[in-house]
Design a protein around this motif. Structure first.
Motif, PDB file in Angstrom:
ATOM      1  N   THR A  20       0.814  -1.219   0.000  1.00  0.00           N
ATOM      2  CA  THR A  20       0.000   0.000   0.000  1.00  0.00           C
ATOM      3  C   THR A  20       0.849   1.271   0.000  1.00  0.00           C
ATOM      4  O   THR A  20       0.499   2.255  -0.662  1.00  0.00           O
ATOM      5  CB  THR A  20      -0.928   0.015   1.238  1.00  0.00           C
ATOM      6  OG1 THR A  20      -1.682  -1.187   1.262  1.00  0.00           O
ATOM      7  CG2 THR A  20      -1.851   1.217   1.196  1.00  0.00           C
ATOM      8  N   PHE A  21       1.968   1.277   0.742  1.00  0.00           N
ATOM      9  CA  PHE A  21       2.728   2.502   0.939  1.00  0.00           C
ATOM     10  C   PHE A  21       4.082   2.438   0.252  1.00  0.00           C
ATOM     11  O   PHE A  21       4.595   1.350  -0.061  1.00  0.00           O
ATOM     12  CB  PHE A  21       2.941   2.750   2.442  1.00  0.00           C
ATOM     13  CG  PHE A  21       1.665   2.873   3.231  1.00  0.00           C
ATOM     14  CD1 PHE A  21       0.983   4.080   3.297  1.00  0.00           C
ATOM     15  CD2 PHE A  21       1.126   1.772   3.877  1.00  0.00           C
ATOM     16  CE1 PHE A  21      -0.196   4.191   4.014  1.00  0.00           C
ATOM     17  CE2 PHE A  21      -0.049   1.871   4.606  1.00  0.00           C
ATOM     18  CZ  PHE A  21      -0.723   3.081   4.665  1.00  0.00           C
ATOM     19  N   CYS A  22       4.664   3.617   0.033  1.00  0.00           N
ATOM     20  CA  CYS A  22       6.014   3.677  -0.520  1.00  0.00           C
ATOM     21  C   CYS A  22       6.993   3.116   0.513  1.00  0.00           C
ATOM     22  O   CYS A  22       6.681   3.066   1.711  1.00  0.00           O
ATOM     23  CB  CYS A  22       6.385   5.116  -0.877  1.00  0.00           C
ATOM     24  SG  CYS A  22       6.559   6.224   0.532  1.00  0.00           S
ATOM     25  N   PRO A  23       8.183   2.669   0.096  1.00  0.00           N
ATOM     26  CA  PRO A  23       9.122   2.021   1.029  1.00  0.00           C
ATOM     27  C   PRO A  23       9.447   2.850   2.262  1.00  0.00           C
ATOM     28  O   PRO A  23       9.507   2.314   3.374  1.00  0.00           O
ATOM     29  CB  PRO A  23      10.362   1.793   0.165  1.00  0.00           C
ATOM     30  CG  PRO A  23       9.827   1.659  -1.225  1.00  0.00           C
ATOM     31  CD  PRO A  23       8.676   2.614  -1.290  1.00  0.00           C
ATOM     32  N   ALA A  24       9.651   4.160   2.094  1.00  0.00           N
ATOM     33  CA  ALA A  24      10.013   4.995   3.239  1.00  0.00           C
ATOM     34  C   ALA A  24       8.892   5.045   4.271  1.00  0.00           C
ATOM     35  O   ALA A  24       9.133   4.950   5.482  1.00  0.00           O
ATOM     36  CB  ALA A  24      10.366   6.403   2.772  1.00  0.00           C
ATOM     37  N   THR A  25       7.646   5.191   3.808  1.00  0.00           N
ATOM     38  CA  THR A  25       6.499   5.233   4.723  1.00  0.00           C
ATOM     39  C   THR A  25       6.258   3.876   5.364  1.00  0.00           C
ATOM     40  O   THR A  25       5.983   3.781   6.561  1.00  0.00           O
ATOM     41  CB  THR A  25       5.239   5.695   3.969  1.00  0.00           C
ATOM     42  OG1 THR A  25       5.482   6.973   3.382  1.00  0.00           O
ATOM     43  CG2 THR A  25       4.054   5.789   4.914  1.00  0.00           C
ATOM     44  N   ALA A  26       6.373   2.822   4.570  1.00  0.00           N
ATOM     45  CA  ALA A  26       6.182   1.472   5.115  1.00  0.00           C
ATOM     46  C   ALA A  26       7.202   1.177   6.205  1.00  0.00           C
ATOM     47  O   ALA A  26       6.870   0.568   7.234  1.00  0.00           O
ATOM     48  CB  ALA A  26       6.296   0.442   3.992  1.00  0.00           C
ATOM     49  N   GLU A  27       8.430   1.624   6.010  1.00  0.00           N
ATOM     50  CA  GLU A  27       9.486   1.400   7.009  1.00  0.00           C
ATOM     51  C   GLU A  27       9.139   2.078   8.323  1.00  0.00           C
ATOM     52  O   GLU A  27       9.327   1.502   9.408  1.00  0.00           O
ATOM     53  CB  GLU A  27      10.809   1.937   6.463  1.00  0.00           C
ATOM     54  CG  GLU A  27      11.984   1.768   7.392  1.00  0.00           C
ATOM     55  CD  GLU A  27      13.264   2.288   6.784  1.00  0.00           C
ATOM     56  OE1 GLU A  27      13.829   3.262   7.325  1.00  0.00           O
ATOM     57  OE2 GLU A  27      13.700   1.731   5.767  1.00  0.00           O
ATOM     58  N   LYS A  28       8.620   3.300   8.252  1.00  0.00           N
ATOM     59  CA  LYS A  28       8.255   4.026   9.472  1.00  0.00           C
ATOM     60  C   LYS A  28       7.077   3.356  10.186  1.00  0.00           C
ATOM     61  O   LYS A  28       7.047   3.294  11.413  1.00  0.00           O
ATOM     62  CB  LYS A  28       7.919   5.475   9.133  1.00  0.00           C
ATOM     63  CG  LYS A  28       9.114   6.286   8.671  1.00  0.00           C
ATOM     64  CD  LYS A  28       8.729   7.723   8.340  1.00  0.00           C
ATOM     65  CE  LYS A  28       9.943   8.515   7.891  1.00  0.00           C
ATOM     66  NZ  LYS A  28       9.593   9.916   7.530  1.00  0.00           N
ATOM     67  N   ILE A  29       6.115   2.868   9.417  1.00  0.00           N
ATOM     68  CA  ILE A  29       4.961   2.207  10.032  1.00  0.00           C
ATOM     69  C   ILE A  29       5.399   0.933  10.746  1.00  0.00           C
ATOM     70  O   ILE A  29       5.018   0.685  11.898  1.00  0.00           O
ATOM     71  CB  ILE A  29       3.894   1.880   8.978  1.00  0.00           C
ATOM     72  CG1 ILE A  29       3.293   3.174   8.398  1.00  0.00           C
ATOM     73  CG2 ILE A  29       2.789   1.009   9.568  1.00  0.00           C
ATOM     74  CD1 ILE A  29       2.350   2.947   7.245  1.00  0.00           C
ATOM     75  N   LEU A  30       6.216   0.126  10.088  1.00  0.00           N
ATOM     76  CA  LEU A  30       6.659  -1.143  10.667  1.00  0.00           C
ATOM     77  C   LEU A  30       7.555  -0.947  11.876  1.00  0.00           C
ATOM     78  O   LEU A  30       7.716  -1.852  12.699  1.00  0.00           O
ATOM     79  CB  LEU A  30       7.387  -1.972   9.606  1.00  0.00           C
ATOM     80  CG  LEU A  30       6.523  -2.444   8.428  1.00  0.00           C
ATOM     81  CD1 LEU A  30       7.388  -3.114   7.373  1.00  0.00           C
ATOM     82  CD2 LEU A  30       5.441  -3.400   8.911  1.00  0.00           C
ATOM     83  N   ALA A  31       8.150   0.259  11.991  1.00  0.00           N
ATOM     84  CA  ALA A  31       9.018   0.536  13.139  1.00  0.00           C
ATOM     85  C   ALA A  31       8.227   0.941  14.381  1.00  0.00           C
ATOM     86  O   ALA A  31       8.780   0.985  15.481  1.00  0.00           O
ATOM     87  CB  ALA A  31      10.009   1.643  12.790  1.00  0.00           C
ATOM     88  N   VAL A  32       6.932   1.240  14.222  1.00  0.00           N
ATOM     89  CA  VAL A  32       6.113   1.618  15.379  1.00  0.00           C
ATOM     90  C   VAL A  32       5.885   0.384  16.244  1.00  0.00           C
ATOM     91  O   VAL A  32       5.334  -0.615  15.771  1.00  0.00           O
ATOM     92  CB  VAL A  32       4.764   2.209  14.934  1.00  0.00           C
ATOM     93  CG1 VAL A  32       3.870   2.463  16.131  1.00  0.00           C
ATOM     94  CG2 VAL A  32       4.989   3.502  14.156  1.00  0.00           C
ATOM     95  N   PRO A  33       6.308   0.391  17.503  1.00  0.00           N
ATOM     96  CA  PRO A  33       6.133  -0.787  18.368  1.00  0.00           C
ATOM     97  C   PRO A  33       4.671  -0.985  18.751  1.00  0.00           C
ATOM     98  O   PRO A  33       3.964  -0.024  19.048  1.00  0.00           O
ATOM     99  CB  PRO A  33       6.994  -0.460  19.589  1.00  0.00           C
ATOM    100  CG  PRO A  33       6.999   1.036  19.649  1.00  0.00           C
ATOM    101  CD  PRO A  33       6.983   1.506  18.217  1.00  0.00           C
TER     102      PRO A  33
END
Length: 397
Positions: A20-33
């Motif tokens: 759904t998201f661009c790599p940079a945004t996806a990385e930030k989402i997945l980093a949210v604990p």
């Protein structure tokens, strides 16, 4: 909805997020604990580690916004969490540390800053004259200083599009203590060379800057030693009999991937267990340290430890543990840790110096090699010298 990005198990739906998201945004989402149990949503202030707003932090935020528009193009007064401790521990002269600290906080009188204070000076760089003398230009983009960075033992290639603030933080984060000391010496020598160009009208050569930086080496770096009381040399203190002391640590790379390390020992210094875990995407080093604590607690309950003492070298995590203030990612992780506390007969949490946590640090830094291994009553071969050193240094007199 955010809930649509979660699996029934309470974890992120990685394939959906990456699609759904661009790599940079996806990385930030997945980093949210994510918490292990459901919690109510809450608002928190990004200007502090504990998520609680205060007038002081609001003032600092507005000051940063103002400085970004008036002073150096992208100066920032915030350092990535936990890095100031490493900065001040570097083995360099106090004057080099103090200058680097003032430089990072925009307290150095470069010509553009003087003009902002209505002082009539030539704004151009006194070394190359090609651009106005901002901090970013003088310490990064000036051709002489670029050659100095690359010619030093660090071999740094300067990115001209990067701000000095970001450049400085990355160096402190990625280099060891000796490398950070080298950065501090180079910055001090660069400023001295700049002042010679201004006041003595001397031509600046990058080799002279490097030579001056080498002359600023602190005596302790040259192999000189000093007498240190034996009590201050101990890297690890034995726990009370019947208690298992568990040292934890997290190592976060430039890609925000964290490795966790854990070493559990008894009163005799014998290893009860050691473990590593990799990788975990994290938002910050402090979040990584908190996740390493939660991981270690869950693992230690499975190992059957009942009376435990956890130790960390992350001061922000220890302070957040003591405050337990609602309103931050840290709080959600610490709440999970509090729930794990109920599974132990006795549990405590303490803060130690970085040098007192070498064993866990080794496990965290090598977590990508160990790949999620757990050792019972032993550890990897490279851990043995550190364990022996700690055990001998902590022997009762």
């Amino acid at each position: 909805m955010v809930a649509d990005l979660l699996l029934p198990s309470g974890t992120w739906n990685m394939p959906l997020i990456e699609w759904t998201f661009c790599p940079a945004t996806a990385e930030k989402i997945l980093a949210v604990p994510l918490p292990l149990q459901l919690m109510e949503d809450s608002l928190f202030w990004m200007g502090t580690n504990d998520g609680v707003y205060s007038a002081k932090t609001g003032y600092v935020f507005l000051q940063q916004v103002d400085e970004q528009g008036v002073a150096s193009p992208s100066m920032s007064v915030s350092m990535e969490e936990g890095r100031w401790k490493k900065f001040w521990a570097a083995p360099s002269l106090p004057r080099c540390k103090e200058f680097s600290w003032r430089l990072f906080h925009g307290a150095i009188p470069v010509r553009q800053k003087l003009r902002q204070r209505a002082i009539d000076v030539d704004p151009s760089c006194p070394i190359c004259g090609l651009e106005d003398e901002f901090v970013d230009h003088l310490f990064m983009r000036c051709e002489v200083m670029k050659a100095t960075w690359f010619g030093s033992r660090l071999g740094v290639r300067v990115d001209p599009q990067q701000s000095f603030s970001t450049f400085f933080q990355q160096l402190v984060r990625d280099l060891d203590d000796g490398g950070v000391a080298e950065v501090q010496r180079l910055l001090y020598a660069m400023w001295e060379a700049r002042n010679r160009a201004v006041f003595d009208e001397r031509r600046v050569d990058w080799r002279e800057v490097m030579s001056r930086a080498a002359a600023l080496r602190a005596p302790l770096e040259e192999g000189m030693t000093r007498d240190v009381p034996a009590a201050t040399m101990a890297r690890w203190i034995r726990p009370t009999r019947g208690i298992v002391k568990i040292n934890i640590d997290a190592a976060v790379g430039r890609d925000k991937l964290a490795g966790f390390g854990m070493v559990a020992r008894n009163y005799n210094g014998e290893v009860m267990a050691s473990a590593s875990m990799y990788p975990t995407m994290v938002l910050s080093p402090t979040i990584g340290e908190a996740l390493s604590l939660r991981w270690a607690m869950e693992l230690d309950t499975q190992l059957g430890f009942r009376r435990v003492l956890f130790e960390t070298d992350c001061l922000p995590l220890f302070q957040a543990w003591k405050k337990a203030t609602r309103g931050s990612y840290l709080f959600t992780i610490i709440q999970d840790c509090f729930r794990f506390c109920n599974l132990f007969d006795f549990v405590d949490f303490t803060f130690v110096r970085r040098n007192d946590n070498n064993a866990a640090d080794y496990m965290a830094r090598n977590a990508s090699t160990f790949t999620n291994e757990v050792w019972v009553e032993e550890g990897p071969p490279g851990l043995a010298p550190l364990l022996l050193d700690d055990c001998l240094a902590s022997m009762p007199l």
